[in-house]
Motif scaffolding. Structure first.
Motif, short mmCIF file in Angstrom:
data_model
loop_
_atom_site.label_atom_id
_atom_site.label_comp_id
_atom_site.label_asym_id
_atom_site.label_seq_id
_atom_site.Cartn_x
_atom_site.Cartn_y
_atom_site.Cartn_z
N ASP A 1 0.98 -1.42 0.02
CA ASP A 1 0.18 0.14 -0.02
C ASP A 1 0.80 1.44 0.03
N VAL A 2 0.95 1.88 -1.20
CA VAL A 2 1.93 2.93 -1.27
C VAL A 2 0.92 4.26 -1.11
N GLY A 3 -0.32 4.04 -0.63
CA GLY A 3 -1.28 5.37 -0.58
C GLY A 3 -1.57 5.49 0.75
N LEU A 4 -0.87 5.11 1.84
CA LEU A 4 -0.97 5.30 3.13
C LEU A 4 -1.36 6.89 3.36
N THR A 5 -2.13 7.19 4.27
CA THR A 5 -2.34 8.40 4.84
C THR A 5 -2.01 8.73 6.29
N LYS A 6 -2.41 10.21 6.48
CA LYS A 6 -2.39 10.54 7.88
C LYS A 6 -3.22 9.70 8.77
N GLU A 7 -4.38 9.43 8.18
CA GLU A 7 -5.69 8.78 8.84
C GLU A 7 -5.21 7.42 8.98
N SER A 8 -4.88 6.61 8.20
CA SER A 8 -4.40 5.45 8.21
C SER A 8 -3.44 5.15 9.23
N ILE A 9 -2.45 5.92 9.54
CA ILE A 9 -1.68 6.05 10.66
C ILE A 9 -2.34 6.23 12.16
N ALA A 10 -3.16 7.37 12.28
CA ALA A 10 -3.86 7.42 13.16
C ALA A 10 -4.89 6.33 13.67
N ASP A 11 -5.70 5.70 12.49
CA ASP A 11 -6.53 4.47 12.83
C ASP A 11 -5.54 3.41 13.56
N LEU A 12 -4.32 3.31 12.83
CA LEU A 12 -3.40 2.11 13.32
C LEU A 12 -3.07 2.39 14.84
#
Length: 441
Positions: A152-163
Motif C-alpha cells: 500500500d503506497v497510498g497510506l495517509t495520516k488517517e491510516s496512521i492515526a487509525d493504526l
C-alpha cells in the motif's frame, strides 16, 4: 529524463458539475436552501422530440464516416515532420471496424501509455474491489511492533492515526516500531530510471509501504519524494504511539504467527487505478504491477510484474507479439508496445463490461489530470478521454472519443524521435478529427 507522464462526454460534463457543487460545500447548501423551484419541464407524450441522441451502440448497423480514413491520412501527412516515427490505430467500436491502421504493428516507446497494460492486467487478475491490507503485529521483543508492509503506497495520516488508535487499545506497551519490507524483492530503482527523478517528484525507491506515494511536504502532485519511504511510515507510526525509536525489521523481529494488533486497508483497485491514470502516477503503477505478480505466483519484482502483465493479457486474447516492457509505469525508455495492442485494450473496455472500469479512469481532455491543459480550443475538448505518455522524444495518446456522428471510436497514437510539443499537437489533432467525424460541412 522528463516526466512520463463518464463513459462519454455527457458523463464527463456531469462530473464537472458535481465537482463544482462539492467544492462549494456547505456554503452553497445554506445560501440557497430556501429557494423555491417551479415544476420541471416535461416532454409531451408522443411529441417525437429527442433531447439526447445516444452514441451508436456496438453492433449497430450504421456505417462509419467514409471520409474519416482519408482525413486521418491527411493529418498524419501534415504533421509527419513533428511526429517522426509514428504509429496509429483507430477502431469504430459501434461497427467493429478498423477505421485506420498506420504502421500499427510496429513496437514503439510508449512512455506512460504502458499504464494501459498495467490497468487492464490488474482488472483481469485482481478484480475491481481488490484492496491491500497492511498489518501491525507484535514483535519478538517486548515493546516492539512490526508493520508488515504489503504494497500500500497510498497510506495517509488517517491510516496512521487509525493504526495508532487500534494499538492504543491493544494493551501493548510500545517503545519501538519496525517495518518489514520483505513483501517486495529486487531493485528499488530499475534500470533505465534516473535517480534524479526522485527529487523531481516522478518516482521513489520501490518499497511496499509509503505515505502519500512518498511525497514530501504535500499529499498530491509532482513534489520531491522520499528516499526512504518505508522508514518514513515506521517513523510516523512511532510518533503517533509515542515510541522512542523506529526502523527496518530483520527477519527474526516478528514470528510468522505473530499476533495481529492493528490493520488498515487501501482504496479499492478501481480507486487506485483512477489515481494512477488521472495523474500518471508511476509509483502507483509499479505497486499495482507487483500486486499483479503476486496474484500470478510470480516473484514480487519488476521482472515478475511485467511478465505477469503480458501473460495475463495474452491469456485473455490480446496479441502481445513484439511487445516488451521492463516496468509497469512507462518510465523505462526500453519499453516497446504496439499501437494495435493499446487500441485493442481500449476497444475491449468499450465493448465488454469486464474492462469497463478502465475507461472511467481516463482523463477528460481539457478538464482533468494530464489532459487538463490540452485541447483548449480543439474539437476534442470534453469528448476525448485518454491516457497520455511523455518521455524524451516520446509522446503517446490512447483512449476513446464519441464522434459527431455518435459513433464511439477508440484510438492509439504513438510518436518517437521528435520534439514533444510538435508530437502532442499532432496526436491531439488526430484525436480531434475523430470527434469531428460525421460533422456537417
Amino acid at each position: 529524463m522528463s516526466k512520463s507522464r463518464m463513459w462519454w462526454a455527457s458523463i464527463a460534463g456531469a462530473a464537472v458539475v458535481v465537482i463544482g457543487v462539492i467544492s462549494a460545500g456547505t456554503y452553497v447548501q445554506v445560501q440557497y436552501s430556501g429557494l423555491q423551484y417551479g415544476e420541471p419541464y416535461r416532454l409531451p407524450a408522443g411529441s417525437g422530440q429527442q433531447l439526447v441522441v445516444p452514441a451508436a451502440a456496438p453492433g449497430s448497423e450504421a456505417t462509419s464516416d467514409p471520409d474519416l480514413p482519408e482525413a486521418l491520412d491527411a493529418l498524419a501527412a501534415q504533421h509527419a515532420g513533428a511526429l517522426a516515427r509514428f504509429g496509429g490505430h483507430v477502431t469504430d467500436v459501434s461497427t467493429g471496424e478498423t477505421v485506420w491502421d498506420h504502421s500499427a504493428d510496429q513496437a514503439l516507446r510508449p512512455a506512460s501509455s504502458t499504464k494501459v497494460l498495467t490497468a487492464a492486467a490488474a482488472i483481469l487478475s485482481l478484480g475491481p474491489d481488490d484492496r491491500i491490507e497492511t498489518q501491525v503485529v507484535a514483535g519478538a521483543e517486548p515493546g516492539t511492533v512490526v508493520i508488515r508492509a504489503a504494497g500500500d503506497v497510498g497510506l495517509t495520516k488517517e491510516s496512521i492515526a487509525d493504526l495508532a488508535e487500534q494499538l492504543g487499545g491493544s494493551g501493548q506497551e510500545i517503545d519501538r516500531v519496525l517495518v518489514d519490507t520483505s513483501a517486495w524483492l529486487g531493485e528499488t530503482l530499475l534500470p533505465g530510471w534516473d535517480a534524479a527523478d526522485i527529487d523531481a517528484g516522478f518516482i521513489a525507491p520501490m518499497e511496499p509501504a509509503m505515505l502519500y506515494g512518498a511525497r514530501l511536504g504535500a499529499t498530491t502532485g509532482d513534489v520531491p519524494r522520499s528516499h526512504t519511504p518505508a522508514k518514513d511510515v515506521a517513523a510516523a507510526l512511532a510518533q503517533a504511539v509515542g515510541a522512542s525509536s523506529s526502523g527496518t525489521a530483520r527477519a527474526d523481529d516478528a514470528p510468522a504467527d505473530a499476533q495481529v494488533l492493528a490493520r488498515t486497508s487501501s482504496d479499492t483497485l478501481v480507486q487506485r487505478l483512477h489515481t494512477m491514470m488521472l495523474h500518471s502516477d508511476n509509483i502507483m503503477a509499479e505497486a499495482i504491477g507487483r500486486e499483479i505478480a503476486t496474484s500470478r505466483g510470480k516473484a514480487p519484482t519488476a521482472e515478475g510484474a511485467t511478465a505477469a502483465t503480458l501473460e495475463i493479457l495474452s491469456q485473455h486474447g490480446f496479441d502481445t507479439s513484439g511487445v516488451s516492457i521492463h516496468d509497469n509505469s512507462g518510465l523505462s525508455p526500453e519499453n516497446r508496445i504496439t499501437p494495435k495492442l493499446l487500441d485493442a485494450i481500449i476497444a475491449r473496455a468499450a465493448t465488454e463490461r469486464e474492462l469497463r472500469d478502465l475507461l472511467g479512469a481516463l482523463p477528460v481532455a481539457g478538464g482533468e489530470g494530464t489532459l487538463q491543459n490540452r485541447y483548449v480550443k480543439a474539437a476534442g475538448r470534453g469528448f476525448v478521454r485518454a491516457k497520455t505518455g511523455t518521455l524524451t522524444e516520446t509522446s503517446a495518446l490512447v483512449g476513446t472519443v464519441t464522434g459527431e456522428n455518435n459513433h464511439i471510436y477508440t484510438f492509439a497514437f504513438m510518436s518517437n524521435g521528435a520534439e514533444i510539443t510538435g508530437q502532442r499537437a499532432g496526436v491531439d489533432a488526430l484525436a480531434s478529427a475523430l470527434r469531428e467525424a460525421g460533422a456537417e460541412d
